[in-house]
Design a protein around this motif. Structure first.
Motif, PDB file in Angstrom:
ATOM      1  N   UNK A 194     -34.745  27.691   2.692  1.00 50.70           N
ATOM      2  CA  UNK A 194     -34.204  28.647   1.718  1.00 50.70           C
ATOM      3  C   UNK A 194     -32.790  29.056   2.143  1.00 50.70           C
ATOM      4  N   UNK A 195     -31.895  29.119   1.163  1.00 46.03           N
ATOM      5  CA  UNK A 195     -30.531  29.546   1.471  1.00 46.03           C
ATOM      6  C   UNK A 195     -29.843  30.066   0.210  1.00 46.03           C
ATOM      7  N   UNK A 196     -28.809  30.825   0.439  1.00 40.96           N
ATOM      8  CA  UNK A 196     -27.909  31.289  -0.630  1.00 40.96           C
ATOM      9  C   UNK A 196     -26.486  31.053  -0.137  1.00 40.96           C
ATOM     10  N   UNK A 197     -25.761  30.187  -0.849  1.00 35.77           N
ATOM     11  CA  UNK A 197     -24.386  29.813  -0.476  1.00 35.77           C
ATOM     12  C   UNK A 197     -23.488  30.250  -1.634  1.00 35.77           C
ATOM     13  N   UNK A 198     -22.632  31.222  -1.387  1.00 36.77           N
ATOM     14  CA  UNK A 198     -21.804  31.802  -2.443  1.00 36.77           C
ATOM     15  C   UNK A 198     -20.332  31.570  -2.125  1.00 36.77           C
ATOM     16  N   UNK A 199     -19.663  30.791  -2.970  1.00 31.38           N
ATOM     17  CA  UNK A 199     -18.210  30.617  -2.888  1.00 31.38           C
ATOM     18  C   UNK A 199     -17.564  31.650  -3.799  1.00 31.38           C
ATOM     19  N   UNK A 200     -16.635  32.424  -3.243  1.00 31.80           N
ATOM     20  CA  UNK A 200     -16.008  33.515  -3.988  1.00 31.80           C
ATOM     21  C   UNK A 200     -14.633  33.143  -4.519  1.00 31.80           C
ATOM     22  N   UNK A 201     -13.843  32.414  -3.734  1.00 31.18           N
ATOM     23  CA  UNK A 201     -12.506  31.980  -4.141  1.00 31.18           C
ATOM     24  C   UNK A 201     -12.307  30.522  -3.729  1.00 31.18           C
ATOM     25  N   UNK A 202     -11.501  29.745  -4.449  1.00 29.23           N
ATOM     26  CA  UNK A 202     -10.740  30.130  -5.640  1.00 29.23           C
ATOM     27  C   UNK A 202     -11.578  30.191  -6.920  1.00 29.23           C
ATOM     28  N   UNK A 203     -12.779  29.567  -6.903  1.00 28.24           N
ATOM     29  CA  UNK A 203     -13.652  29.606  -8.081  1.00 28.24           C
ATOM     30  C   UNK A 203     -15.049  30.023  -7.626  1.00 28.24           C
ATOM     31  N   UNK A 204     -15.649  30.917  -8.381  1.00 32.54           N
ATOM     32  CA  UNK A 204     -16.971  31.396  -8.006  1.00 32.54           C
ATOM     33  C   UNK A 204     -18.027  30.328  -8.270  1.00 32.54           C
ATOM     34  N   UNK A 205     -18.926  30.182  -7.286  1.00 32.55           N
ATOM     35  CA  UNK A 205     -20.069  29.286  -7.436  1.00 32.55           C
ATOM     36  C   UNK A 205     -21.202  29.774  -6.547  1.00 32.55           C
ATOM     37  N   UNK A 265      -7.063  22.666  -0.316  1.00 29.99           N
ATOM     38  CA  UNK A 265      -8.286  22.950  -1.063  1.00 29.99           C
ATOM     39  C   UNK A 265      -9.172  23.956  -0.325  1.00 29.99           C
ATOM     40  N   UNK A 266      -8.617  25.094  -0.015  1.00 26.24           N
ATOM     41  CA  UNK A 266      -9.355  26.091   0.763  1.00 26.24           C
ATOM     42  C   UNK A 266     -10.232  26.958  -0.130  1.00 26.24           C
ATOM     43  N   UNK A 267     -11.436  27.275   0.355  1.00 33.63           N
ATOM     44  CA  UNK A 267     -12.350  28.173  -0.350  1.00 33.63           C
ATOM     45  C   UNK A 267     -12.965  29.147   0.642  1.00 33.63           C
ATOM     46  N   UNK A 268     -13.428  30.296   0.117  1.00 37.14           N
ATOM     47  CA  UNK A 268     -13.985  31.347   0.959  1.00 37.14           C
ATOM     48  C   UNK A 268     -15.285  31.847   0.357  1.00 37.14           C
ATOM     49  N   UNK A 269     -16.173  32.351   1.212  1.00 39.41           N
ATOM     50  CA  UNK A 269     -17.414  32.911   0.711  1.00 39.41           C
ATOM     51  C   UNK A 269     -18.325  33.344   1.830  1.00 39.41           C
ATOM     52  N   UNK A 270     -19.624  33.376   1.546  1.00 39.09           N
ATOM     53  CA  UNK A 270     -20.614  33.763   2.550  1.00 39.09           C
ATOM     54  C   UNK A 270     -21.919  33.035   2.270  1.00 39.09           C
ATOM     55  N   UNK A 271     -22.775  32.973   3.286  1.00 41.55           N
ATOM     56  CA  UNK A 271     -24.063  32.302   3.111  1.00 41.55           C
ATOM     57  C   UNK A 271     -25.142  33.033   3.893  1.00 41.55           C
ATOM     58  N   UNK A 272     -26.384  32.797   3.448  1.00 38.85           N
ATOM     59  CA  UNK A 272     -27.573  33.254   4.143  1.00 38.85           C
ATOM     60  C   UNK A 272     -28.542  32.078   4.165  1.00 38.85           C
TER      61      UNK A 272
END
Length: 209
Positions: free
Chosen positions: A65-76, A52-59
């Protein structure tokens, strides 16, 4: 004279040797106003292999305050503007909004936001390993396991920067968060923590009760 000599020797010691694990961890995580990094998140099966691996980036920016963005396998996208937390699932065309203070019971959120003194009220914090190359491993164990989502959290630091979070829940399931390219106090674009629901999506208001 003896007291002065002892005090002088204490000042010459590395800070990590003077402070306890809670204070040292707080110094490692609380010395910056913001941070950003890429991440890989995955669970570990019984054989120790990734699943169940996922990839993305965060600030993140203190205090909440934060922004957590999952890019794969499903965007969120999970965004906290300080007042609300927005969870946006593009595939579902759905946004959930809840009060930002609902993140307060999330240990990973408190770790990344440097809220170690608050975390220390619920977890016993210890340093379980350190070597001369600057690699240090901290462990957090809940003071009341029956009321905690996690039975153990481990934080790995390399050269003073957090690189891995390892979490084990009450069911024995393990998950890992591996950070790459961690940058402290980056120059952030205006509006990075703002969120406006796209037209046509369903907005669910979660009061968090």
């Amino acid at each position: 004279m003896l007291k002065k000599l002892i005090s002088a020797c204490a000042l010459m010691l590395p800070l990590s040797l003077q402070a306890g694990p809670v204070e040292e961890l707080e110094m490692l995580l609380s010395g910056h106003e913001s941070a950003q990094a890429d991440f890989v998140q995955f669970s570990l099966n019984e054989g120790g292999n990734r699943a169940e691996e996922s990839n993305g980036h965060f600030v993140v920016q203190r205090p909440n305050r934060f922004r957590w963005v999952t890019e794969t396998p499903f965007e969120q996208q999970i965004i906290s503007d300080g007042q609300y937390i927005w969870v946006y699932d593009p595939d579902l065309e759905q946004v959930t909004r809840k009060p930002a203070d609902q993140q307060g019971n999330s240990a990973p959120a408190m770790i990344l936001n440097g809220q170690i003194q608050t975390l220390g009220k619920d977890f016993a914090i210890s340093k379980i390993d350190e070597d001369a190359s600057g690699v240090a491993l901290f462990e957090l164990v809940p003071r009341e396991p029956e009321n905690s989502t996690f039975t153990r959290i481990r934080l790995l630091f390399e050269q003073g920067r957090i690189t891995e979070l390892s979490m084990q829940d009450s069911l024995g399931q393990r998950s890992m968060l591996v950070l790459d390219g961690l940058e402290y106090d980056p120059e952030l674009p205006d509006g990075v923590f703002d969120f406006v629901p796209p037209e046509g999506v369903d907005v669910i208001l979660d009061q968090g009760f």
